[in-house]
Design a protein around this motif. Structure first.
Motif, short mmCIF file in Angstrom:
data_model
loop_
_atom_site.label_atom_id
_atom_site.label_comp_id
_atom_site.label_asym_id
_atom_site.label_seq_id
_atom_site.Cartn_x
_atom_site.Cartn_y
_atom_site.Cartn_z
N ASN A 113 0.82 -1.21 0.00
CA ASN A 113 0.00 0.00 0.00
C ASN A 113 0.85 1.27 0.00
O ASN A 113 0.38 2.34 0.38
N LYS A 169 -7.49 0.52 5.78
CA LYS A 169 -7.92 0.12 4.43
C LYS A 169 -8.89 1.12 3.83
O LYS A 169 -8.95 1.29 2.59
N PHE A 179 -6.83 3.99 2.49
CA PHE A 179 -5.99 3.45 1.41
C PHE A 179 -6.79 3.29 0.12
O PHE A 179 -6.26 3.49 -0.97
N GLN A 180 -8.07 2.92 0.27
CA GLN A 180 -8.91 2.66 -0.90
C GLN A 180 -9.76 3.87 -1.28
O GLN A 180 -10.51 3.83 -2.26
N ARG A 238 -0.60 6.54 5.13
CA ARG A 238 0.56 5.79 4.67
C ARG A 238 1.80 6.10 5.51
O ARG A 238 2.53 5.20 5.94
#
Length: 887
Positions: free
Chosen positions: A593, A662, A665-666, A677
């Motif tokens: 990621n 997540k 991240f998405q 991050r």
């Protein structure tokens, strides 16, 4: 990109070589005036790594790596012990295979053989410690027979002799008839033996037909009896005190004396006294002024002090002959079966004989006084504290320390005898010759004492002799006093106490360490002590081969609770290998990621509540680990430190934060995505630092792999330091609320056996505005983690809804559409019935007195544990059934 799996066999040797070549283990790497020193308990040069070594050295390495990262100038001083009798035995066995004895070679040639053996085969345990990851300063490795340490031994012996604290005396010692040497109490193994108690009649002098009956487990020693003792208050014998008996077979006239050692409740109340062959009898003999007659030679065969028919007989053969002759004389009262403890040499395997011989002794009682005071004053403390009383009990009742051994391998005693046996004790032969010349007025020939010193004598100097003493070296000035000694309870008396004596005496009243941490035993998974005879010994190297050094180390640390023995469970070691895998997979997830710390990233200035929360959790974890390893509160708590970093890594970071991450991240919010991050990468780095003392290999491998251009290896990276306001209370409260809600829903699903794939609706009633806002903002992650299909706020509850309260709000889960309620009720009833039947069997078994009294304790406890687990499970099943009944 990281490989899919971590393979310790490919990593550990590579990393250890890298650390060695870089000098990472060496003291003096930085200019810090704050030193941290540990001396390794020197393993025998003949030894191999066992689980006790693995535990001991893992705990030391954890502290050493921790303090090294904290910027201290760390010295972990390694080395091995020459192990006098053990090493001599190894080489003698090799010679025996060639039909050669040490006497065939002579002393000098035999010692050369031992040095050759050490160069070729000795010290294999050092390489095994490398495999464990021990980060000692190996360039400073010492051996107790090194010239520098030998110099220290000679100086100590000579000084103590001239101060009157070492002397030569004829006393009883533990004599090994096989190795022909005195041995320490530590080298004596007490074994329970089924034997007999023989009751003999000793005729009273001048009183025809009157006898005093004595009982003995060692008839062979009666030929050396010089008295019979009775208790002064024993009315049966008051008229006999001061009279004599005639010793059967020998015909010697020996006195009846009064001494409280004789127990009126034991046997006849009268005891035979053999001062030369029993430690208690020796003391009685001294009090009563009895003659001391040694009736055995160095082979434990009877000597010329006994009647001619017995001379040269092996002691146990003599036993049979004596019993037979006593019976033939009509003086055998009875023979009883008797179980008692018999001393055996732990290496020779033969029965040890109390033996009267000339030996060198240290005045341990005098040397012990400052060592007692140092602990009383708190200058040295024991952890756990209970061992303090063990130390006091030994030191306050200490006996003279026999420091001489009749061996060839060891530090030869620096004492020379003149023509009239005058003793000259000096550090060198030249000094002894000079002293003899001054005494006699002319040059004379001297011969050096043949004996060597007890191995513990040189080991007692270890904390300062390894630093260059008696020379005043910079290392001695900086690294003494050492910090913590980590060792087992079995050598408190033999090593810890003696280091305290010698350190205080020779280092200006400065104890050798401020803390003595006593670790527990490593037992098998059933709680039994490991032994070769039981076949339950586990080789730590085998576990390292299977699961990696990190998994074994973490298991040992996590199990090292103060005062509680470690039960070795291979399944748990495997579990910590899985923890290694979990960490590796988390790092791969971060890498996939694109998690990397951006330039200028400030973890304490993040905006997102989830990121603020995880930063605070890192700070809390570091504080818990640091407090447990500093040892300032309640001593060193290795299990608490390991537990804190394990729980944070697995439960908080992997199971919660990465799941929460997540979403950004998405998502499309680039600012939050970038911040998350960087935060994830930063947190991973902190985990690697906090875990490194426990799991050095996998953490170093990840440290070097997940980020480019590291300025330093992890082993010498800085330990984390965070600002005081690192924990954001609002973010903490918000995420605790979220976790509590998800956990509550998951708990209901598991309890009610809701199918894993079924998504259920959520009704959230009676919540306040803050809670409703949280539910809305975090709905995406809540619905995914709790497998929810929809949410309603302040809605009417449909039939078949199961409810629980979370932070004052009512959480309802309509289950009717997600599962067959009747089928689940039937399943629960069946499982409850089955479990109750199982528990009936367990109760019946545990109610069987024969089973409880005769089965091994570990087996009985195992059945109790099963019952306890079943009771907990039954309670949960019944609670679930009651909940379903309400729907």
């Amino acid at each position: 990109m990281l490989d899919k799996s971590y393979r310790p066999q490919e990593v550990e040797e590579k990393l250890y070589s890298r650390w060695m070549e870089s000098g990472a283990f060496e003291c003096g790497r930085n200019d810090s005036e704050d030193a941290f020193t540990i001396v390794i308990p020197p393993p025998n040069v003949t030894g191999n790594l066992h689980m006790g070594h693995a535990l001991n050295n893992t705990l030391q390495d954890i502290l050493v790596r921790f303090e090294r990262m904290r910027g201290k100038d760390v010295l972990w001083q390694p080395g091995t012990d020459h192990a006098g009798i053990a090493t001599q035995m190894v080489v003698e066995r090799q010679l025996a295979e060639q039909n050669v004895t040490r006497h065939d070679l002579g002393r000098e040639a035999f010692i050369d053989k031992i040095w050759d053996w050490k160069a070729q085969s000795g010290g294999s345990i050092i390489g095994q410690l490398h495999r464990l990851g021990a980060s000692c300063d190996w360039r400073r490795e010492r051996f107790t027979m090194d010239e520098g340490l030998s110099k220290a031994v000679r100086k100590v012996f000579v000084q103590l002799y001239k101060e009157g604290l070492i002397y030569r005396d004829k006393r009883l010692v533990n004599w090994d008839p096989k190795f022909h040497t005195a041995i320490s109490d530590l080298e004596v193994e007490q074994k329970e033996v089924n034997s007999h108690m023989w009751h003999f009649r000793y005729p009273i002098e001048g009183e025809e037909g009157r006898y005093i009956i004595v009982a003995t487990t060692r008839p062979e020693t009666m030929l050396g009896d010089t008295g019979v003792a009775v208790h002064p208050d024993d009315d049966r014998y008051k008229d006999l005190i001061g009279k004599h008996v005639i010793l059967p077979i020998v015909g010697r006239r020996i006195p009846i004396v009064a001494d409280e050692y004789a127990d009126p409740e034991q046997g006849s109340g009268a005891v035979k006294i053999t001062p030369a062959h029993d430690f208690n009898d020796f003391e009685v003999g001294k009090r009563a002024g009895l003659e001391v007659i040694n009736i055995m030679d160095i082979n434990a065969c009877l000597n010329d002090e006994v009647p001619e028919a017995y001379r040269g007989m092996e002691r146990f053969e003599a036993r049979k002959k004596i019993v037979a002759e006593i019976e033939s004389l009509g003086l055998l009262e009875k023979i009883e079966d008797h179980t008692h403890m018999v001393p055996y040499g732990d290496r020779s395997g033969v029965v040890i004989e109390p033996f009267l011989t000339d030996q060198w002794f240290a005045d341990a009682a005098t040397l012990a006084q400052p060592a007692i005071r140092a602990v009383e004053q708190g200058r040295t403390k024991f952890v756990p504290a209970k061992w303090t009383n063990t130390y006091y009990d030994w030191m306050r009742n200490i006996q003279p320390w026999c420091i001489s051994r009749q061996l060839w391998w060891g530090h030869r005693i620096p004492a020379w005898f003149g023509p009239d046996n005058m003793i000259f004790v000096e550090e060198t032969e030249e000094q002894a010759l000079a002293a003899a010349k001054a005494h006699y007025g002319s040059d004379v020939e001297l011969h050096q004492d043949e004996d060597v010193l007890d191995t513990w004598f040189s080991s007692a100097l270890w904390p300062f002799s390894t630093l260059g003493w008696p020379d005043k070296t910079p290392e001695l000035a900086k690294y003494y006093q050492t910090d913590v000694l980590i060792t087992g309870f079995d050598i408190i008396f033999f090593w810890v106490a003696r280091m305290m004596m010698m350190g205080l005496h020779f280092m200006d009243d400065e104890p050798p360490f401020h803390t003595v941490y006593i670790h527990a035993l490593v037992r098998d998974e059933h709680g039994a002590k490991m032994s070769k005879s039981k076949g339950n010994v586990v080789d730590p190297l085998d576990l390292i081969d299977r699961y990696g050094a990190d998994a074994l180390r973490f298991f040992l640390a996590a199990s090292a609770a103060q005062g509680r023995d470690v039960r070795l469970s291979e399944q748990r070691v495997e579990g910590y290998r899985n923890f290694t895998t979990k960490l590796w997979n988390a790092a791969r997830f971060c890498e996939m990621n694109d998690c990397a710390v951006a330039d200028g990233f400030d973890p304490f200035g993040v905006k997102d509540p989830v990121n603020r929360w995880i930063v605070g959790e890192v700070a809390k974890c570091e504080a818990a680990v640091r407090e447990a390893l500093e040892g300032e509160r309640d001593g060193y708590r290795f299990n608490d430190a390991a537990g804190a970093v394990y729980a944070f890594t697995w439960n908080v970071f992997c199971d919660w934060y990465l799941e929460l991450a997540k979403i950004p991240f998405q998502g499309d919010d680039e600012a939050i995505k970038s911040e998350t991050r960087s935060t994830a990468a930063w947190v991973l780095d902190q985990i690697l630092k906090l875990l490194h003392p426990f799991m050095p290999f996998v953490t170093e491998e990840l440290w070097q792999s997940v980020a480019a251009n590291r300025s330093t290896d992890l082993i010498v990276a800085d330990w984390p330091v965070y600002p005081e306001n690192a924990v954001d209370a609002d973010a903490e409260a918000e995420l605790e609320w979220l976790q509590g809600l998800v956990s509550g829903i998951r708990g209901v699903r598991a309890e009610m056996n809701v199918p894993a794939g079924a998504k259920i609706p959520l009704i959230f009633n009676d919540g306040n505005d803050v809670q409703k806002d949280r539910l809305t903002r975090h709905w995406e992650v809540i619905s995914r983690l709790a497998r929810l299909e929809s949410k309603d706020v302040d809605a009417e509850l449909p039939k078949g809804s199961l409810q629980f309260v979370h932070d004052g709000a009512t959480v309802a889960l309509p289950l009717a559409g997600a599962m067959d309620l009747d089928a689940e009720k039937a399943r629960l009833a069946k499982e409850i019935g089955k479990l109750e039947g199982y528990m009936t069997g367990l109760n019946k078994k545990l109610g069987n007195e024969k089973f409880v009294s005769s089965a091994p304790e570990a087996v009985v406890q195992g059945e109790r544990d099963k019952l306890s687990e079943a009771e907990i499970k039954l309670a949960k099943l019944k609670e679930a059934a009651e909940r379903l009944a309400e729907l």
